[in-house]
Design a protein around this motif. Structure first.
Motif, PDB file in Angstrom:
ATOM      1  N   VAL A   5       0.837  -1.200   0.000  1.00  0.00           N
ATOM      2  CA  VAL A   5       0.000   0.000   0.000  1.00  0.00           C
ATOM      3  C   VAL A   5       0.871   1.250   0.000  1.00  0.00           C
ATOM      4  O   VAL A   5       0.589   2.214  -0.719  1.00  0.00           O
ATOM      5  N   TRP A   6       1.960   1.273   0.783  1.00  0.00           N
ATOM      6  CA  TRP A   6       2.878   2.422   0.796  1.00  0.00           C
ATOM      7  C   TRP A   6       3.527   2.618  -0.565  1.00  0.00           C
ATOM      8  O   TRP A   6       3.702   3.746  -1.024  1.00  0.00           O
ATOM      9  N   ILE A   7       3.901   1.525  -1.227  1.00  0.00           N
ATOM     10  CA  ILE A   7       4.511   1.630  -2.561  1.00  0.00           C
ATOM     11  C   ILE A   7       3.505   2.190  -3.555  1.00  0.00           C
ATOM     12  O   ILE A   7       3.828   3.089  -4.340  1.00  0.00           O
ATOM     13  N   LEU A   8       2.280   1.694  -3.532  1.00  0.00           N
ATOM     14  CA  LEU A   8       1.241   2.193  -4.431  1.00  0.00           C
ATOM     15  C   LEU A   8       0.929   3.655  -4.137  1.00  0.00           C
ATOM     16  O   LEU A   8       0.841   4.483  -5.061  1.00  0.00           O
ATOM     17  N   PHE A   9       0.782   3.992  -2.874  1.00  0.00           N
ATOM     18  CA  PHE A   9       0.506   5.367  -2.454  1.00  0.00           C
ATOM     19  C   PHE A   9       1.644   6.295  -2.888  1.00  0.00           C
ATOM     20  O   PHE A   9       1.405   7.375  -3.412  1.00  0.00           O
ATOM     21  N   GLY A  10       2.887   5.856  -2.679  1.00  0.00           N
ATOM     22  CA  GLY A  10       4.039   6.652  -3.080  1.00  0.00           C
ATOM     23  C   GLY A  10       4.129   6.835  -4.582  1.00  0.00           C
ATOM     24  O   GLY A  10       4.481   7.909  -5.065  1.00  0.00           O
ATOM     25  N   ALA A  11       3.802   5.790  -5.323  1.00  0.00           N
ATOM     26  CA  ALA A  11       3.849   5.886  -6.782  1.00  0.00           C
ATOM     27  C   ALA A  11       2.850   6.908  -7.300  1.00  0.00           C
ATOM     28  O   ALA A  11       3.176   7.735  -8.165  1.00  0.00           O
ATOM     29  N   ILE A  12       1.643   6.882  -6.757  1.00  0.00           N
ATOM     30  CA  ILE A  12       0.615   7.826  -7.203  1.00  0.00           C
ATOM     31  C   ILE A  12       0.983   9.254  -6.802  1.00  0.00           C
ATOM     32  O   ILE A  12       0.922  10.175  -7.627  1.00  0.00           O
ATOM     33  N   ALA A  13       1.393   9.452  -5.570  1.00  0.00           N
ATOM     34  CA  ALA A  13       1.750  10.797  -5.089  1.00  0.00           C
ATOM     35  C   ALA A  13       2.967  11.336  -5.835  1.00  0.00           C
ATOM     36  O   ALA A  13       2.994  12.498  -6.223  1.00  0.00           O
ATOM     37  N   TRP A  15       4.002  10.485  -8.827  1.00  0.00           N
ATOM     38  CA  TRP A  15       3.634  10.733 -10.223  1.00  0.00           C
ATOM     39  C   TRP A  15       2.886  12.055 -10.368  1.00  0.00           C
ATOM     40  O   TRP A  15       3.194  12.860 -11.246  1.00  0.00           O
ATOM     41  N   ILE A  16       1.919  12.307  -9.465  1.00  0.00           N
ATOM     42  CA  ILE A  16       1.172  13.567  -9.509  1.00  0.00           C
ATOM     43  C   ILE A  16       2.107  14.750  -9.262  1.00  0.00           C
ATOM     44  O   ILE A  16       2.034  15.772  -9.959  1.00  0.00           O
ATOM     45  N   ALA A  17       3.011  14.622  -8.299  1.00  0.00           N
ATOM     46  CA  ALA A  17       3.954  15.712  -8.002  1.00  0.00           C
ATOM     47  C   ALA A  17       4.890  15.963  -9.174  1.00  0.00           C
ATOM     48  O   ALA A  17       5.209  17.113  -9.485  1.00  0.00           O
ATOM     49  N   SER A  18       5.329  14.904  -9.848  1.00  0.00           N
ATOM     50  CA  SER A  18       6.227  15.094 -10.991  1.00  0.00           C
ATOM     51  C   SER A  18       5.505  15.774 -12.149  1.00  0.00           C
ATOM     52  O   SER A  18       6.112  16.554 -12.884  1.00  0.00           O
ATOM     53  N   ILE A  19       4.216  15.523 -12.303  1.00  0.00           N
ATOM     54  CA  ILE A  19       3.435  16.217 -13.331  1.00  0.00           C
ATOM     55  C   ILE A  19       3.288  17.690 -12.962  1.00  0.00           C
ATOM     56  O   ILE A  19       3.459  18.573 -13.817  1.00  0.00           O
ATOM     57  N   ILE A  20       2.989  17.976 -11.696  1.00  0.00           N
ATOM     58  CA  ILE A  20       2.835  19.365 -11.243  1.00  0.00           C
ATOM     59  C   ILE A  20       4.129  20.145 -11.445  1.00  0.00           C
ATOM     60  O   ILE A  20       4.111  21.293 -11.881  1.00  0.00           O
ATOM     61  N   ILE A  34       9.861   6.602  -4.745  1.00  0.00           N
ATOM     62  CA  ILE A  34      10.718   7.151  -3.691  1.00  0.00           C
ATOM     63  C   ILE A  34      10.299   8.576  -3.338  1.00  0.00           C
ATOM     64  O   ILE A  34      10.165   8.923  -2.167  1.00  0.00           O
ATOM     65  N   VAL A  35      10.068   9.400  -4.355  1.00  0.00           N
ATOM     66  CA  VAL A  35       9.657  10.787  -4.118  1.00  0.00           C
ATOM     67  C   VAL A  35       8.303  10.823  -3.413  1.00  0.00           C
ATOM     68  O   VAL A  35       8.093  11.632  -2.504  1.00  0.00           O
ATOM     69  N   GLY A  36       7.406   9.941  -3.781  1.00  0.00           N
ATOM     70  CA  GLY A  36       6.090   9.918  -3.148  1.00  0.00           C
ATOM     71  C   GLY A  36       6.141   9.504  -1.691  1.00  0.00           C
ATOM     72  O   GLY A  36       5.477  10.100  -0.841  1.00  0.00           O
ATOM     73  N   ILE A  37       6.936   8.482  -1.367  1.00  0.00           N
ATOM     74  CA  ILE A  37       7.032   8.030   0.022  1.00  0.00           C
ATOM     75  C   ILE A  37       7.742   9.070   0.881  1.00  0.00           C
ATOM     76  O   ILE A  37       7.270   9.419   1.976  1.00  0.00           O
ATOM     77  N   VAL A  38       8.859   9.595   0.398  1.00  0.00           N
ATOM     78  CA  VAL A  38       9.567  10.637   1.147  1.00  0.00           C
ATOM     79  C   VAL A  38       8.702  11.895   1.238  1.00  0.00           C
ATOM     80  O   VAL A  38       8.672  12.574   2.272  1.00  0.00           O
ATOM     81  N   VAL A  65      -1.686  15.599   1.239  1.00  0.00           N
ATOM     82  CA  VAL A  65      -0.515  15.835   2.089  1.00  0.00           C
ATOM     83  C   VAL A  65       0.735  15.249   1.442  1.00  0.00           C
ATOM     84  O   VAL A  65       1.790  15.896   1.397  1.00  0.00           O
ATOM     85  N   ALA A  66       0.635  14.048   0.902  1.00  0.00           N
ATOM     86  CA  ALA A  66       1.789  13.395   0.276  1.00  0.00           C
ATOM     87  C   ALA A  66       2.222  14.139  -0.982  1.00  0.00           C
ATOM     88  O   ALA A  66       3.421  14.321  -1.219  1.00  0.00           O
ATOM     89  N   VAL A  67       1.277  14.575  -1.788  1.00  0.00           N
ATOM     90  CA  VAL A  67       1.617  15.330  -3.001  1.00  0.00           C
ATOM     91  C   VAL A  67       2.247  16.663  -2.631  1.00  0.00           C
ATOM     92  O   VAL A  67       3.230  17.091  -3.253  1.00  0.00           O
TER      93      VAL A  67
END
Length: 83
Positions: A5-13, A15-20, A34-38, A65-67
């Motif tokens: 779940v953390w890996i999936l959550f980090g991947a989505i967050a 990815w959204i942050a990298s698009i922004i 990695i960017v999403g989890i950190v 919050v993660a994004v």
């Protein structure tokens, strides 16, 4: 199951942050995770400093919050990359 779940959550967050931040083409899947989890950890510290809860689970508030944390992380990394 919690790690997945953390890996999936980090991947989505991540990815959204990298698009922004306009870095989607430069980052791969592992970097997004990695960017999403950190970013989730950093976002938790940022929102905690303002008296609000950090990442509380797999929900919309935690994703925001993660994004937020991931965007801050990418911004700071960009500052160091240019210098």
């Amino acid at each position: 199951m919690n790690i997945i779940v953390w890996i999936l959550f980090g991947a989505i967050a991540g990815w959204i942050a990298s698009i922004i931040m306009g870095r989607n083409a430069q980052m791969g899947a592992i970097a997004n995770i990695i960017v999403g989890i950190v970013g989730a950890i950093l976002g938790g510290f940022i929102t905690g400093a303002f008296g609000s809860a950090g990442v509380t689970g797999f929900n919309l508030y935690s994703m925001v919050v993660a994004v937020l944390g991931a965007v801050v992380l990418l911004f700071v990394a960009g500052l160091f990359r240019r210098a």
